[in-house]
Design a protein around this motif. Structure first.
Motif, PDB file in Angstrom:
ATOM      1  N   GLN A  57       0.703  -1.109  -0.011  1.00 22.60           N
ATOM      2  CA  GLN A  57       0.394   0.009   0.059  1.00 22.60           C
ATOM      3  C   GLN A  57       0.742   1.138   0.032  1.00 22.60           C
ATOM      4  O   GLN A  57       1.971   0.999   0.118  1.00 22.60           O
ATOM      5  CB  GLN A  57      -1.072   0.167   1.327  1.00 22.60           C
ATOM      6  CG  GLN A  57      -1.835  -1.528   1.971  1.00 22.60           C
ATOM      7  CD  GLN A  57      -2.738  -1.038   2.002  1.00 22.60           C
ATOM      8  OE1 GLN A  57      -3.363   0.152   2.874  1.00 22.60           O
ATOM      9  NE2 GLN A  57      -3.581  -2.201   2.960  1.00 22.60           N
ATOM     10  N   LEU A  58       0.203   2.606  -0.304  1.00 21.70           N
ATOM     11  CA  LEU A  58       1.364   3.527  -0.537  1.00 21.70           C
ATOM     12  C   LEU A  58       0.855   4.517   0.840  1.00 21.70           C
ATOM     13  O   LEU A  58       0.279   4.131   1.949  1.00 21.70           O
ATOM     14  CB  LEU A  58       0.485   4.599  -1.572  1.00 21.70           C
ATOM     15  CG  LEU A  58       0.222   4.228  -2.750  1.00 21.70           C
ATOM     16  CD1 LEU A  58      -0.274   5.110  -3.482  1.00 21.70           C
ATOM     17  CD2 LEU A  58       2.222   4.642  -2.989  1.00 21.70           C
ATOM     18  N   ASN A  59       1.721   4.768   0.979  1.00 19.21           N
ATOM     19  CA  ASN A  59       1.952   5.531   2.742  1.00 19.21           C
ATOM     20  C   ASN A  59       1.296   6.567   2.614  1.00 19.21           C
ATOM     21  O   ASN A  59       2.034   7.904   3.292  1.00 19.21           O
ATOM     22  CB  ASN A  59       3.590   5.404   2.478  1.00 19.21           C
ATOM     23  CG  ASN A  59       4.314   6.116   1.959  1.00 19.21           C
ATOM     24  OD1 ASN A  59       4.198   6.928   0.966  1.00 19.21           O
ATOM     25  ND2 ASN A  59       6.074   6.328   1.670  1.00 19.21           N
ATOM     26  N   GLU A  60       0.695   7.784   1.496  1.00 23.54           N
ATOM     27  CA  GLU A  60       0.003   8.795   1.641  1.00 23.54           C
ATOM     28  C   GLU A  60      -1.213   8.109   0.601  1.00 23.54           C
ATOM     29  O   GLU A  60      -1.206   7.303  -0.323  1.00 23.54           O
ATOM     30  CB  GLU A  60       1.113   9.221   0.824  1.00 23.54           C
ATOM     31  CG  GLU A  60       1.431   9.065  -0.456  1.00 23.54           C
ATOM     32  CD  GLU A  60       2.538  10.083  -1.511  1.00 23.54           C
ATOM     33  OE1 GLU A  60       2.481  10.783  -0.711  1.00 23.54           O
ATOM     34  OE2 GLU A  60       2.974   9.858  -2.782  1.00 23.54           O
ATOM     35  N   LYS A  61      -2.174   9.189   0.124  1.00 22.10           N
ATOM     36  CA  LYS A  61      -3.090   9.200  -0.575  1.00 22.10           C
ATOM     37  C   LYS A  61      -2.180   8.874  -2.002  1.00 22.10           C
ATOM     38  O   LYS A  61      -1.970   9.920  -2.657  1.00 22.10           O
ATOM     39  CB  LYS A  61      -4.170   9.913  -0.384  1.00 22.10           C
ATOM     40  CG  LYS A  61      -5.884  10.014  -1.742  1.00 22.10           C
ATOM     41  CD  LYS A  61      -6.976  10.749  -1.047  1.00 22.10           C
ATOM     42  CE  LYS A  61      -8.099  10.962  -2.276  1.00 22.10           C
ATOM     43  NZ  LYS A  61      -9.134  12.239  -1.978  1.00 22.10           N
ATOM     44  N   SER A  62      -3.041   7.784  -2.797  1.00 25.97           N
ATOM     45  CA  SER A  62      -3.206   8.097  -4.185  1.00 25.97           C
ATOM     46  C   SER A  62      -3.441   9.250  -4.964  1.00 25.97           C
ATOM     47  O   SER A  62      -4.457   9.616  -4.712  1.00 25.97           O
ATOM     48  CB  SER A  62      -3.693   6.845  -4.754  1.00 25.97           C
ATOM     49  OG  SER A  62      -3.750   6.793  -6.309  1.00 25.97           O
ATOM     50  N   ASN A  63      -2.606  10.075  -5.785  1.00 26.52           N
ATOM     51  CA  ASN A  63      -3.083  11.031  -6.273  1.00 26.52           C
ATOM     52  C   ASN A  63      -3.723  10.890  -8.047  1.00 26.52           C
ATOM     53  O   ASN A  63      -3.968  11.638  -8.693  1.00 26.52           O
ATOM     54  CB  ASN A  63      -2.070  11.940  -6.976  1.00 26.52           C
ATOM     55  CG  ASN A  63      -0.531  11.508  -7.671  1.00 26.52           C
ATOM     56  OD1 ASN A  63      -0.650  10.134  -8.112  1.00 26.52           O
ATOM     57  ND2 ASN A  63       0.740  11.624  -6.690  1.00 26.52           N
TER      58      ASN A  63
ATOM     59  N   ALA B  73      -4.433   0.906  -4.374  1.00 25.08           N
ATOM     60  CA  ALA B  73      -4.059   2.163  -4.505  1.00 25.08           C
ATOM     61  C   ALA B  73      -5.009   2.596  -5.191  1.00 25.08           C
ATOM     62  O   ALA B  73      -5.896   3.514  -4.729  1.00 25.08           O
ATOM     63  CB  ALA B  73      -2.540   2.580  -5.176  1.00 25.08           C
TER      64      ALA B  73
ATOM     65  N   GLN C 109       4.492   7.406  -7.007  1.00 32.59           N
ATOM     66  CA  GLN C 109       3.952   7.001  -6.758  1.00 32.59           C
ATOM     67  C   GLN C 109       3.536   5.280  -7.161  1.00 32.59           C
ATOM     68  O   GLN C 109       3.939   4.102  -6.631  1.00 32.59           O
ATOM     69  CB  GLN C 109       2.239   6.957  -6.794  1.00 32.59           C
ATOM     70  CG  GLN C 109       2.810   7.961  -5.831  1.00 32.59           C
ATOM     71  CD  GLN C 109       0.570   8.888  -5.856  1.00 32.59           C
ATOM     72  OE1 GLN C 109      -0.173   8.566  -6.383  1.00 32.59           O
ATOM     73  NE2 GLN C 109       0.466   9.193  -4.395  1.00 32.59           N
TER      74      GLN C 109
ATOM     75  N   TYR D 130       6.812   3.058  -6.642  1.00 31.04           N
ATOM     76  CA  TYR D 130       6.967   3.211  -5.164  1.00 31.04           C
ATOM     77  C   TYR D 130       6.637   1.912  -5.603  1.00 31.04           C
ATOM     78  O   TYR D 130       7.002   1.046  -3.918  1.00 31.04           O
ATOM     79  CB  TYR D 130       6.422   3.771  -4.987  1.00 31.04           C
ATOM     80  CG  TYR D 130       6.183   4.019  -3.308  1.00 31.04           C
ATOM     81  CD1 TYR D 130       7.627   3.738  -1.972  1.00 31.04           C
ATOM     82  CD2 TYR D 130       4.909   3.098  -2.456  1.00 31.04           C
ATOM     83  CE1 TYR D 130       7.303   3.601  -0.822  1.00 31.04           C
ATOM     84  CE2 TYR D 130       5.015   2.678  -1.931  1.00 31.04           C
ATOM     85  CZ  TYR D 130       6.140   3.129  -0.537  1.00 31.04           C
ATOM     86  OH  TYR D 130       6.722   2.244   1.128  1.00 31.04           O
TER      87      TYR D 130
END
Length: 319
Positions: A50-56, A82, A305, A308
């Motif tokens: 999972q991303l460590n931030e919200k997906s753009n 994501a 992203q 990553y």
């Protein structure tokens, strides 16, 4: 050294797992789990990264239908986690997120059953099948991996040359003696035609023909859409091949040894700098007539992203 372009899927990819019985000289069968189900998107305790931030970039409707090789399922499962809305995305035949393996995934793409597949580069036969329907595959590189060869861990061979590989799989070398000094016949396993790993072997061989395999030396997966358990005959003098991530992460067997090629061992570092000779890209593949939401999704895979997630899954990013 010969370098090849191929798609991480990727994979897929099954291979002959090589073990030797410590109690007798008879070949033994070994079960190996392929833990694809552990990566199902949004499943409790899923291993999909999972991303460590919200997906753009996100999708809420007209979700692309995905398919691909066994080896690359963990990558596109993480993309789904994501970008897609939370929901049930099993890998079954009717799912938005299938895992049909390379040969079937290409067929599904050609027939229009899916929108994006994640696989190794297509075989000549798959390209011809698409051309018959007026389709030209569009391949977008999204990551890198290594195509690896392996032997039993007790085999004295640690390194072979690119030419050794071509000699073994053409049948020009049929005994380990000229390579290791051990007088034993080589049992060279192969995969079925149009599987991702067999297509990669053909790419490595180039103009050198591949010897016809014995019937019981062609390894095919078992268990329907997703192989969870595979049974192989295992010989101490055998050699097999697959992709690095697949051997290291999805098939959990400590009885094999990866071979260095031309003195270079497969690793993330040697994939990134192209020092390992059989390293290259894997792809998100479409029919070339995809709608804008599919194009945007693939562009996001190439973004910081998306890359990553490729790296955190265990592959090498393209940048």
């Amino acid at each position: 050294m010969k370098r090849i372009s191929f798609s991480f899927l990727i994979i897929v990819l099954f291979f002959a797992v090589l073990t030797v019985s410590q109690n007798n000289d008879e070949p033994e069968k070994v079960l190996n789990d392929v833990y694809i189900y552990e990566y199902i998107p949004f499943k409790d305790n899923s291993k999909a990264v999972q991303l460590n931030e919200k997906s753009n970039f996100t999708l809420s409707s007209s979700l692309p239908r995905l398919d691909g090789s066994t080896a690359l399922y963990p990558v596109y499962a993480s993309f789904v986690t994501a970008v897609y809305p939370r929901g049930g995305y099993d890998y079954g035949t009717d799912s938005l997120v299938r895992c049909s393996k390379t040969a079937r995934a290409y067929t599904n793409l050609i027939e229009g059953y899916v929108d994006i597949i994640f696989c190794a580069e297509p075989s000549k036969e798959q390209i011809a099948m698409a051309a018959e329907k007026g389709i030209i595959f569009h391949l977008t590189p999204i990551g890198k991996d290594a195509f690896v060869f392996f032997v039993n861990k007790n085999n004295p061979v640690d390194n072979v040359s690119s030419e050794n590989i071509r000699d073994i799989y053409s049948g020009n070398i049929a005994n380990w003696k000229s390579i290791s000094g051990i007088d034993e016949p080589i049992v060279a396993y192969q995969r079925p035609q149009n599987s991702g790993s067999q297509t990669m072997l053909e790419s490595i061989m180039g103009e050198t023909g591949i010897m016809p395999p014995l019937k019981d030396h062609v390894v095919s997966g078992m268990g329907g859409m997703v192989e969870q358990v595979a049974v192989y005959k295992n010989y101490s003098n055998a050699i097999g091949y697959s992709f690095l991530f697949f051997t290291a992460e999805l098939v959990r067997n400590n009885q094999i040894k990866l071979l260095a090629i031309d003195g270079v061992s497969p690793s993330k570092a040697t994939i990134q700098n192209d020092a390992y000779p059989f390293s290259g890209c894997f792809y998100a593949i479409t029919r070339g007539d995809e709608p804008d939401n599919v194009k945007d999704f693939i562009r996001w895979m190439e973004s910081e992203q998306g890359q990553y997630l490729v790296e955190q899954t265990g592959y090498v990013p393209i940048h």
